[in-house]
Design an enzyme around this catalytic site. Structure first.
Site, PDB file in Angstrom:
ATOM      1  N   SER A 167       0.832  -1.211   0.000  1.00 19.23           N
ATOM      2  CA  SER A 167       0.000   0.000   0.000  1.00 19.23           C
ATOM      3  C   SER A 167       0.861   1.253   0.000  1.00 19.23           C
ATOM      4  O   SER A 167       0.549   2.237  -0.684  1.00 19.23           O
ATOM      5  CB  SER A 167      -0.943  -0.015   1.202  1.00 19.23           C
ATOM      6  OG  SER A 167      -1.866  -1.074   1.094  1.00 19.23           O
ATOM      7  N   ASP A 168       1.941   1.241   0.761  1.00 16.64           N
ATOM      8  CA  ASP A 168       2.882   2.362   0.730  1.00 16.64           C
ATOM      9  C   ASP A 168       3.485   2.522  -0.658  1.00 16.64           C
ATOM     10  O   ASP A 168       3.583   3.639  -1.189  1.00 16.64           O
ATOM     11  CB  ASP A 168       4.013   2.118   1.726  1.00 16.64           C
ATOM     12  CG  ASP A 168       3.630   2.413   3.168  1.00 16.64           C
ATOM     13  OD1 ASP A 168       2.844   3.349   3.395  1.00 16.64           O
ATOM     14  OD2 ASP A 168       4.131   1.720   4.061  1.00 16.64           O
ATOM     15  N   ILE A 169       3.921   1.407  -1.239  1.00 18.96           N
ATOM     16  CA  ILE A 169       4.579   1.465  -2.543  1.00 18.96           C
ATOM     17  C   ILE A 169       3.600   1.949  -3.611  1.00 18.96           C
ATOM     18  O   ILE A 169       3.946   2.791  -4.461  1.00 18.96           O
ATOM     19  CB  ILE A 169       5.171   0.097  -2.903  1.00 18.96           C
ATOM     20  CG1 ILE A 169       6.312  -0.251  -1.941  1.00 18.96           C
ATOM     21  CG2 ILE A 169       5.672   0.074  -4.345  1.00 18.96           C
ATOM     22  CD1 ILE A 169       6.805  -1.682  -2.053  1.00 18.96           C
TER      23      ILE A 169
END
Length: 401
Positions: A167-169
């Protein structure tokens, strides 16, 4: 001037953890100057996630090469004044603070963009800047759970998060893409932009075909470990000395696998396996039939036979297998990156330009560029030292991890 795509672009980033630092590292890789605003003493809290890289944090080394670091107290008026002067000299401002935090620090993206209509003010949020979930905590795993990504990942018995912060990426990549688009428009029109990418929206977009299956059939896509929910055979199959992943995308590939590679045309012609839809309906029987044949071969021999027949396969590597992968060494993908404690190895950026190699700048110590940046902003030596003495600015390259 250089031939780097973003030469001359300056980015100021109030960032931490993974999502925003990933976005700005890609901008730095493309030639932008990225100035990282960090807390005095602690810095980006990703500096303290671990000490795996010769005493430095693995996340920080991965995400922060090629940046400059200024350490400052943004709760002091003088610290905010320094930050605002840096933003005034920038093309792009990036932040991924908690909702409302940047505004409380005097760095509200909307206000900064209103003061400078050419500025690109870009934010990463957890759930977006409105809606009932706006103020919820939004770490990577929480977003993976809330979007249902974990329901698609793992074995039939156990749901799992992804092994990297997906999700961060996702959010970081969408933010970098959005900033590039805004820079293109800025170059054409002189107009800036206010951008917001939410981790929730980015991950929901990545869910892709399982979301459409749910909407149109009411069916939750099942977890199949290394298998594929919609394609069979597509899984890791036993060999005489391990496992090999085999992926058959169409009925021609199925016949090549069974008749040409494994020598079982009778299985290829089995009506239960005539089409991919049939094979999915008889998943267990099909996988068992493939496994019974692949187990007769050594992995390297089977891989060679599959390659010769044009049937896709892959070794199920661990991370050591990636680090030592012959494709990386053969293509000269490793470079030396300088850090506060010495050189480390890093991978070249995935964006490949034929005419120029993208730079892999140094990983900055905390506050390593504080004094030089103050000088650029017009602070004389006495004023700079006064800010350091008053605790407004941290300098001298304190690592903080």
């Amino acid at each position: 001037m250089t031939d780097l795509p973003l030469d001359g672009v300056t980015v100021v980033a109030l960032e931490q953890a993974v999502a925003a630092p990933l976005a700005t590292r890609h901008l730095a890789d493309l030639g932008a100057r990225v100035i990282k605003l960090e807390r005095i003493g602690e810095g980006d809290f990703a500096r303290n996630y671990d000490r795996a890289v010769d005493g430095m944090a693995s996340h920080f080394v991965w995400l922060n090469r090629g940046k400059e670091s200024i350490a400052l107290d943004l709760k002091s008026p003088d610290g905010v004044a320094v930050a605002r002067r840096l933003v005034e000299s920038a093309d792009v401002f990036v932040q991924n603070s908690a909702p409302g935090a940047a505004a409380r620090l005097g760095l509200d993206p909307d206000a900064l963009a209103a003061a400078d209509p050419t500025l690109i003010a870009a934010s990463i949020t957890g759930y977006g800047d409105d809606g009932p979930y706006r103020d919820r905590k939004a770490y990577d795993l929480l977003i993976q759970a809330e979007t249902g990504l974990v329901s698609l990942t793992g074995t039939p018995a156990t749901a799992s998060k992804t092994g990297v912060p997906s999700s961060d990426i996702a959010a970081g990549l969408y933010l970098a893409q959005s900033i590039l688009a805004a820079l293109f428009r800025q170059a054409r029109t002189g107009r800036g932009a206010v951008l917001n990418v939410s981790m929730f929206d980015a991950t929901a977009e990545w869910i892709g075909h399982p979301m459409y299956i749910q909407m149109h059939t009411g069916r939750q896509v099942a977890r199949h470990g290394l298998g594929h929910a919609s394609i069979v055979p597509y899984d890791a199959y036993p060999t005489a000395d391990g496992r090999l992943l085999i992926g058959v995308q169409n009925d021609r590939g199925w016949r090549s696998l069974m008749a040409e590679v494994l020598g079982r045309p009778d299985v290829a012609d089995d009506p239960r396996f005539a089409s991919n839809t049939d094979r999915v309906a008889h998943r267990t029987e099909c996988d068992d039939a493939v496994a019974a044949e692949t187990a007769r071969f050594a992995g390297t021999d089977l891989a060679a036979r599959l390659d010769a027949a044009g049937v896709p396969s892959a070794v199920v590597n661990d991370i050591a297998g990636l680090v030592n992968h012959p494709q990386l060494s053969a293509r000269d993908r490793w470079r030396t990156v300088q850090t506060p404690i010495g050189p480390v190895q890093g991978l070249l950026p995935p964006m490949g330009f034929a005419d120029v190699e993208l730079p892999m700048g140094d990983v900055p110590a905390l506050g390593a560029h504080s004094r030089s940046l103050l000088a650029e902003l017009g602070y004389d030596a006495a004023a700079s030292e006064r800010l350091v003495a008053d605790g407004v600015i941290g300098a001298d390259g304190v690592i903080g991890a």
